[in-house]
Write a protein that holds these residues in place. Structure first.
Motif, mmCIF file in Angstrom:
data_model
loop_
_atom_site.group_PDB
_atom_site.id
_atom_site.type_symbol
_atom_site.label_atom_id
_atom_site.label_comp_id
_atom_site.label_asym_id
_atom_site.label_seq_id
_atom_site.Cartn_x
_atom_site.Cartn_y
_atom_site.Cartn_z
ATOM 1 N N LEU A 161 34.040 36.190 33.114
ATOM 2 C CA LEU A 161 35.384 35.613 33.189
ATOM 3 C C LEU A 161 36.424 36.703 33.440
ATOM 4 O O LEU A 161 37.426 36.460 34.126
ATOM 5 C CB LEU A 161 35.705 34.859 31.900
ATOM 6 C CG LEU A 161 34.970 33.534 31.714
ATOM 7 C CD1 LEU A 161 35.225 32.962 30.318
ATOM 8 C CD2 LEU A 161 35.386 32.530 32.778
ATOM 9 N N GLY A 162 36.167 37.895 32.908
ATOM 10 C CA GLY A 162 37.098 38.992 33.144
ATOM 11 C C GLY A 162 37.180 39.366 34.608
ATOM 12 O O GLY A 162 38.268 39.603 35.146
ATOM 13 N N ILE A 163 36.036 39.385 35.285
ATOM 14 C CA ILE A 163 36.035 39.780 36.697
ATOM 15 C C ILE A 163 36.533 38.650 37.599
ATOM 16 O O ILE A 163 37.254 38.901 38.567
ATOM 17 C CB ILE A 163 34.625 40.267 37.145
ATOM 18 C CG1 ILE A 163 34.721 41.029 38.478
ATOM 19 C CG2 ILE A 163 33.631 39.127 37.237
ATOM 20 C CD1 ILE A 163 35.443 42.345 38.386
ATOM 21 N N THR A 164 36.175 37.397 37.310
ATOM 22 C CA THR A 164 36.645 36.299 38.172
ATOM 23 C C THR A 164 38.142 36.056 37.998
ATOM 24 O O THR A 164 38.814 35.607 38.933
ATOM 25 C CB THR A 164 35.872 34.997 37.888
ATOM 26 O OG1 THR A 164 35.967 34.669 36.490
ATOM 27 C CG2 THR A 164 34.406 35.142 38.276
ATOM 28 N N HIS A 189 38.031 32.482 49.435
ATOM 29 C CA HIS A 189 38.912 32.627 48.270
ATOM 30 C C HIS A 189 38.851 31.385 47.379
ATOM 31 O O HIS A 189 38.911 31.490 46.152
ATOM 32 C CB HIS A 189 40.346 32.892 48.726
ATOM 33 C CG HIS A 189 40.605 34.302 49.132
ATOM 34 N ND1 HIS A 189 40.571 35.356 48.228
ATOM 35 C CD2 HIS A 189 40.892 34.844 50.346
ATOM 36 C CE1 HIS A 189 40.846 36.483 48.872
ATOM 37 N NE2 HIS A 189 41.039 36.208 50.155
ATOM 38 N N SER A 190 38.753 30.232 48.000
ATOM 39 C CA SER A 190 38.664 28.990 47.229
ATOM 40 C C SER A 190 37.401 28.966 46.373
ATOM 41 O O SER A 190 37.418 28.496 45.224
ATOM 42 C CB SER A 190 38.687 27.785 48.174
ATOM 43 O OG SER A 190 38.599 26.571 47.441
ATOM 44 N N ILE A 191 36.304 29.478 46.904
ATOM 45 C CA ILE A 191 35.037 29.527 46.154
ATOM 46 C C ILE A 191 35.201 30.396 44.914
ATOM 47 O O ILE A 191 34.788 30.010 43.804
ATOM 48 C CB ILE A 191 33.907 30.049 47.050
ATOM 49 C CG1 ILE A 191 33.550 29.007 48.107
ATOM 50 C CG2 ILE A 191 32.670 30.394 46.213
ATOM 51 C CD1 ILE A 191 32.616 29.520 49.187
ATOM 52 N N LEU A 192 35.819 31.568 45.060
ATOM 53 C CA LEU A 192 36.016 32.455 43.915
ATOM 54 C C LEU A 192 36.953 31.823 42.887
ATOM 55 O O LEU A 192 36.739 31.948 41.673
ATOM 56 C CB LEU A 192 36.570 33.799 44.372
ATOM 57 C CG LEU A 192 35.600 34.703 45.131
ATOM 58 C CD1 LEU A 192 36.317 35.957 45.630
ATOM 59 C CD2 LEU A 192 34.414 35.089 44.256
ATOM 60 N N ILE A 242 34.412 41.762 43.137
ATOM 61 C CA ILE A 242 34.425 40.563 42.297
ATOM 62 C C ILE A 242 33.206 39.707 42.583
ATOM 63 O O ILE A 242 32.533 39.226 41.667
ATOM 64 C CB ILE A 242 35.718 39.755 42.523
ATOM 65 C CG1 ILE A 242 36.925 40.544 42.013
ATOM 66 C CG2 ILE A 242 35.645 38.398 41.822
ATOM 67 C CD1 ILE A 242 38.259 39.861 42.268
ATOM 68 N N CYS A 243 32.892 39.546 43.836
ATOM 69 C CA CYS A 243 31.743 38.740 44.234
ATOM 70 C C CYS A 243 30.442 39.339 43.694
ATOM 71 O O CYS A 243 29.602 38.625 43.130
ATOM 72 C CB CYS A 243 31.690 38.639 45.759
ATOM 73 S SG CYS A 243 30.353 37.606 46.388
ATOM 74 N N ALA A 273 25.756 30.802 43.502
ATOM 75 C CA ALA A 273 25.073 32.001 43.991
ATOM 76 C C ALA A 273 24.893 31.932 45.507
ATOM 77 O O ALA A 273 24.969 32.950 46.216
ATOM 78 C CB ALA A 273 23.720 32.156 43.304
ATOM 79 N N VAL A 274 24.652 30.723 46.017
ATOM 80 C CA VAL A 274 24.529 30.533 47.466
ATOM 81 C C VAL A 274 25.909 30.587 48.115
ATOM 82 O O VAL A 274 26.100 31.248 49.148
ATOM 83 C CB VAL A 274 23.854 29.182 47.773
ATOM 84 C CG1 VAL A 274 23.799 28.948 49.291
ATOM 85 C CG2 VAL A 274 22.444 29.149 47.192
ATOM 86 N N LEU A 275 26.890 29.912 47.519
ATOM 87 C CA LEU A 275 28.241 29.890 48.092
ATOM 88 C C LEU A 275 28.847 31.289 48.156
ATOM 89 O O LEU A 275 29.616 31.600 49.074
ATOM 90 C CB LEU A 275 29.144 28.980 47.255
ATOM 91 C CG LEU A 275 28.779 27.489 47.237
ATOM 92 C CD1 LEU A 275 29.700 26.723 46.298
ATOM 93 C CD2 LEU A 275 28.851 26.897 48.644
ATOM 94 N N LEU A 276 28.472 32.139 47.208
ATOM 95 C CA LEU A 276 28.998 33.506 47.213
ATOM 96 C C LEU A 276 28.504 34.308 48.413
ATOM 97 O O LEU A 276 29.100 35.331 48.768
ATOM 98 C CB LEU A 276 28.626 34.216 45.907
ATOM 99 C CG LEU A 276 29.387 33.764 44.661
ATOM 100 C CD1 LEU A 276 28.844 34.467 43.419
ATOM 101 C CD2 LEU A 276 30.888 34.026 44.802
#
Length: 219
Positions: free
Chosen positions: A59-62, A184-187, A131-132, A116-119
């Motif tokens: 959560l800190g990184i996202t 960006h929306s995925i993240l 971040i990813c 994991a796939v969307l990333l």
């Protein structure tokens, strides 16, 4: 379940990566569960998924994604602009009610497998994105931790190669700006998914802990 040494290594990695990205080292997780589960039925703090330091790390990184987005687009775009970009393939989270803990763990695990796939789309648009990379690493740890808590972890299976291809194919657009906004929306949505999942699991584990405490009092 990952050993205390593995969790310590994970925490150390988070500190190093966050420090490399410019975040204060103090933002990294520092609390380590005290010892391994005893195997008894009683629920103690170290047995709860909701208090694992892995949550703090991921959560800190996202959470840092918002600043990354604003730094990239300066005053041209506000972070809320991403609300206009809905990714239809995003996984559903666990509701706060009407779901058992087992069902929530399944939702969390399956959802993280999809992310994991969307990333991979994010990595394609932003190669080397910190971040990813960190989010993917800690999501993998959360998947393992969640499976350890399930009664039937074998029911959650990884996506097939054809499913992955279909998922990523739906994100591929000719316009560069559209692809970046999707990344960006995925993240952004991953962060919300993690926040909501932690809240739902905390609620269920809190109920289980109270029940175990009540049983212990009667003994």
């Amino acid at each position: 379940m990952p050993s205390q040494l593995n969790l310590l290594s994970a925490v150390t990695l988070a500190a190093l990566l966050l420090h490399a990205s410019g975040a204060p080292v103090g933002d990294a997780p520092t609390d380590i569960p005290a010892g391994e589960p005893s195997g008894e039925e009683e629920v103690g703090p170290s047995d709860l998924l909701s208090v694992s330091p892995v949550w703090h790390a991921v959560l800190g990184i996202t959470k840092r994604h918002r600043k990354e987005f604003e730094d990239e687009f300066q005053n041209e775009l506000k972070y809320n602009f991403l609300e206009n970009y809905k990714v239809s393939s995003l996984p559903a989270g666990c509701p706060l009610s009407n779901f058992s803990e087992e069902a929530c763990l399944h939702r969390l695990t399956h959802g993280l497998m999809i992310y994991a796939v969307l990333l991979k789309h994010v990595e394609k648009e932003y190669p080397g994105n910190l971040i990813c990379s960190v989010a993917k690493y800690y999501s993998g740890l959360l998947i393992n931790l969640s499976k350890d808590k399930m009664r039937n972890p074998e029911q959650v299976t990884a996506l097939t190669s054809s499913q992955e291809a279909q998922l990523l194919g739906g994100l591929d657009q000719p316009d560069t700006f559209q692809r970046k906004m999707t990344a960006h929306s995925i993240l952004r949505q991953l962060h919300h998914f993690l926040v909501d999942s932690k809240r739902a699991i905390t609620k269920r584990e809190g109920k289980k802990g109270r029940q175990a405490f009540g049983t212990h009092q009667l003994l």
